[in-house]
Motif scaffolding. Structure first.
Motif: not given
Length: 322
Positions: A171-195
């Protein structure tokens, strides 16, 4: 025979319900953990666009994509196993490491503010020294961005780990994986829109794009708005570093039995909330965040001379060739 089949189907349905409940729990815990790391996420999104400044428009998205892949590699291949190992073998080390990361955020925030008030001449960067071709410069910028991302991602994963309640390894591994993937998509999706926003603005300003001439004022507005928006984003990122870093320091002190500063800030926030009940929740949050930011700036300001006059000369001496 039919009775056995029905029983088997009941078991399968029961297992499916358990699996669905587990997935719901993972999603809920991942959302909660991601929210706790929001300040670092804001800083990550604020920092990254500077790595594509100066490159041709057709290279911006490929650069963002390469940085995003590097960020995912940081989180999933290095930081996730490290976080799980810490949780299993040395859970006592999580709070000190969080505080160390918080102190780094405080230092970065304070240094940016000091640099804005008292700018000093920038030193030649290793990127400028080694990059002799456009491709070499791009590769060097991406490596630098991924290195910076590693520090911010480590803080995100540590905050997420500290937020997860006692649960199974999977469960810990799954939560950390979801957090890692989700935050990466959000951050770099936003960065792509900004640039790419300024490119979209230029296109609309020239011919209105698919919307015709009516969209030209919108395009001009986008072009004019992006420079101050990027500046505002940088300010928000700096404030987020001080706020998140100070909050981590305060929470860590509480864990070690030194809750006085955190309790004082909480008390001030409650008084402010009661004084303005109509917007009490927002006021309480603002006072709490402001208190954490002040603590972060004090800690960061204390660390700036230690780093510049102590750690940096030592590192230069160590790296200096014999």
């Amino acid at each position: 025979m039919s009775t056995g089949l029905i029983a088997l189907l009941d078991d399968i349905v029961g297992l499916a319900k358990v699996a669905a409940a587990s997935l719901d729990d993972v999603a809920a815990q991942a959302t909660k953990a991601g929210a706790k790391a929001a300040g670092v996420v804001i800083d990550d999104a604020a920092v990254t666009p500077r790595y594509v400044v100066g490159f041709a428009a057709d290279r911006e998205l490929p650069i963002v994509r390469r940085i995003a892949i590097g960020s995912l590699r940081n989180k999933l291949l290095f930081l996730l196993p490290a976080a799980l190992a810490l949780s299993f073998f040395a859970p006592w080390a999580i709070t000190p490491l969080l505080m160390l990361g918080g102190a780094y955020l405080c230092y970065e925030g304070a240094e940016k503010i000091i640099e804005a008030i008292w700018p000093h001449e920038a030193e030649a960067t290793p990127i400028a020294a080694v990059a002799t071709t456009p491709q070499a410069l791009e590769d060097a910028k991406i490596r630098s961005a991924i290195s910076t991302d590693f520090i911010l991602s480590a803080e995100i994963m540590a905050i997420a780990l500290a937020t997860i309640p006692t649960s199974s390894f999977i469960t810990q591994a799954a939560i950390l994986a979801v957090v890692g993937i989700g935050i990466t998509v959000i951050v770099y999706g936003a960065v792509a829109l900004i640039v790419k926003a300024d490119d979209v603005g230029v296109m609309l300003a020239r011919n209105g794009g698919p919307f015709g001439g009516a969209a030209r004022p919108i395009g001009r507005g986008l072009v004019l708005a992006m420079p101050p928006f990027l500046k505002l984003l940088s300010i928000i990122g700096t404030a987020a570093m001080a706020w998140v870093g100070g909050g981590i320091i305060l929470h860590g002190l509480e864990e070690f039995g030194l809750g006085g500063p955190a309790h004082a800030i909480h008390g001030a926030a409650v008084v402010a909330r009661d004084a303005l009940p109509a917007i009490g929740g927002a006021v309480e949050w603002f006072v709490t965040a402001l208190g954490a930011a002040i603590v972060g700036l004090v800690v960061g300001a204390a660390l700036v001379p230690i780093v510049h006059r102590g750690l940096v000369p030592v590192l230069r001496a160590v790296r200096k060739p014999a």
